[in-house]
Scaffold this active site. Structure first.
Site, PDB file in Angstrom:
ATOM      1  N   ASP A  14     -12.128  -4.280  -2.544  1.00 18.94           N
ATOM      2  CA  ASP A  14     -13.025  -5.453  -2.544  1.00 18.94           C
ATOM      3  C   ASP A  14     -14.390  -5.018  -2.036  1.00 18.94           C
ATOM      4  O   ASP A  14     -14.561  -3.899  -1.565  1.00 18.94           O
ATOM      5  CB  ASP A  14     -12.453  -6.551  -1.632  1.00 18.94           C
ATOM      6  CG  ASP A  14     -12.260  -6.060  -0.211  1.00 18.94           C
ATOM      7  OD1 ASP A  14     -11.156  -5.599   0.106  1.00 18.94           O
ATOM      8  OD2 ASP A  14     -13.230  -6.083   0.573  1.00 18.94           O
TER       9      ASP A  14
ATOM     10  N   GLU B   3       0.813  -1.216   0.000  1.00 16.88           N
ATOM     11  CA  GLU B   3       0.000   0.000   0.000  1.00 16.88           C
ATOM     12  C   GLU B   3       0.849   1.270   0.000  1.00 16.88           C
ATOM     13  O   GLU B   3       0.325   2.365  -0.123  1.00 16.88           O
ATOM     14  CB  GLU B   3      -0.926   0.007   1.234  1.00 16.88           C
ATOM     15  CG  GLU B   3      -1.930  -1.129   1.215  1.00 16.88           C
ATOM     16  CD  GLU B   3      -2.653  -1.264   2.551  1.00 16.88           C
ATOM     17  OE1 GLU B   3      -3.876  -1.173   2.539  1.00 16.88           O
ATOM     18  OE2 GLU B   3      -1.994  -1.458   3.578  1.00 16.88           O
TER      19      GLU B   3
HETATM   20  N1  ADE Z   1      -9.326  -3.762   4.025  1.00 20.00           N
HETATM   21  C1  ADE Z   1      -9.557  -4.026   2.726  1.00 20.00           C
HETATM   22  N2  ADE Z   1     -10.650  -4.785   2.576  1.00 20.00           N
HETATM   23  C2  ADE Z   1     -11.130  -5.013   3.813  1.00 20.00           C
HETATM   24  C3  ADE Z   1     -12.219  -5.749   4.309  1.00 20.00           C
HETATM   25  N3  ADE Z   1     -13.044  -6.403   3.483  1.00 20.00           N
HETATM   26  N4  ADE Z   1     -12.406  -5.785   5.650  1.00 20.00           N
HETATM   27  C4  ADE Z   1     -11.567  -5.140   6.477  1.00 20.00           C
HETATM   28  N5  ADE Z   1     -10.512  -4.431   6.061  1.00 20.00           N
HETATM   29  C5  ADE Z   1     -10.292  -4.364   4.735  1.00 20.00           C
END
Ligand code: ADE
Length: 256
Positions: free
Chosen positions: A222, A17
């Protein structure tokens, strides 16, 4: 070389990141404390300290406190990825936190659910001035860098068609959200929630306690559902570091 009146701490959870920022630093010096490398140097004219916190609230709070107390940062920025918590927020979009909440804080019946005990607060606001600069920096990145800096193949793979910028509530907790039903519970608790991650609200609490202006900027990796782990890993490898690098480059050009 430090022309600007800032000492900016930049935290990310994972190497992917923040990739590239450290190699871009001039006169970078590494200080190892508490099993973390704090890299202090000049990044595009800004006095900066970059550090990887690792995942979670304790890790990021400890890192933020160290940046403030040992490295004397004047401002703090967390950059990384997050899961979407709203259908309008898609993979590849950027969310700037206007407020942050710790969704796993629950000390009932001593204090109301989500309230940070003895602060009277459940939502920590980020700094409005930093957010104005971040908004402009991220807009410049999306408008001017995205097409040249991320390959056509990766844009197609991750469906990065005209990514958008959002500002709003981010929730943090020591939990990777990987189920639609868990996300729905969080949405019931926070209907205005835009994104979920694991560090921002902990950094927000520390900055609030020390009076340090801060903000959190996240690229959506996501959808916080059953596919989130697969999407997350490949996204941070191919896309997230490019977002962070160029948004911070753009930010450095805007800071007075
Ligand atoms: N960081 C990136 N995606 C995440 C997720 N689904 N839950 C918690 N932290 C995250």
């Amino acid at each position: 070389m430090d022309r600007k009146p800032y000492r900016l701490g930049i935290i990310s959870a994972l190497q992917e990141e923040q990739a590239g920022l450290i190699t871009q630093m001039r006169d970078g010096k590494i200080f190892t404390r508490g099993k973390r490398d704090y890299v202090h140097g000049n990044l595009w004219g800004i006095d900066c300290i970059c550090v990887l916190s690792r995942l979670g609230k304790v890790a990021s709070a400890a890192t933020a406190a160290m940046l403030i107390e040992r490295f004397d940062v004047s401002h703090l920025l967390f950059t990384g990825v997050a899961g979407s918590a709203d259908p309008e927020v898609r993979v590849g979009d950027i969310v700037i936190a206007s407020e942050l909440v710790q969704h796993d804080m629950d000390t009932r019946p001593l204090f109301p659910r989500f309230e940070i005990p003895l602060t009277g607060l459940s939502r920590f606001p980020s700094d409005a001035q930093i957010n104005r600069y971040l908004l402009e920096a991220a807009t410049n990145f999306l408008d001017q860098d995205l097409l040249t800096e991320i390959s056509e193949e990766n844009r197609a793979n991750f469906n990065l068609h005209q990514p958008r910028l959002h500002q709003g509530l981010i929730a943090s907790g020591d939990e990777f959200i990987a189920s639609a039903s868990r996300l729905q519970e969080l949405k019931r608790d926070f209907p205005d929630l835009l994104a979920v991650e694991m560090e921002g609200a902990a950094v927000a609490q520390v900055c609030h306690e020390f009076g340090i202006p801060f903000s959190v900027i996240r690229t959506i990796s996501d959808n916080a559902n059953e596919d989130s782990a697969v999407d997350f890993l490949s996204f941070i490898r191919h896309v997230a570091s490019v977002y962070a690098f160029h948004t911070i480059r753009r930010l450095s050009a805007l800071l007075p």
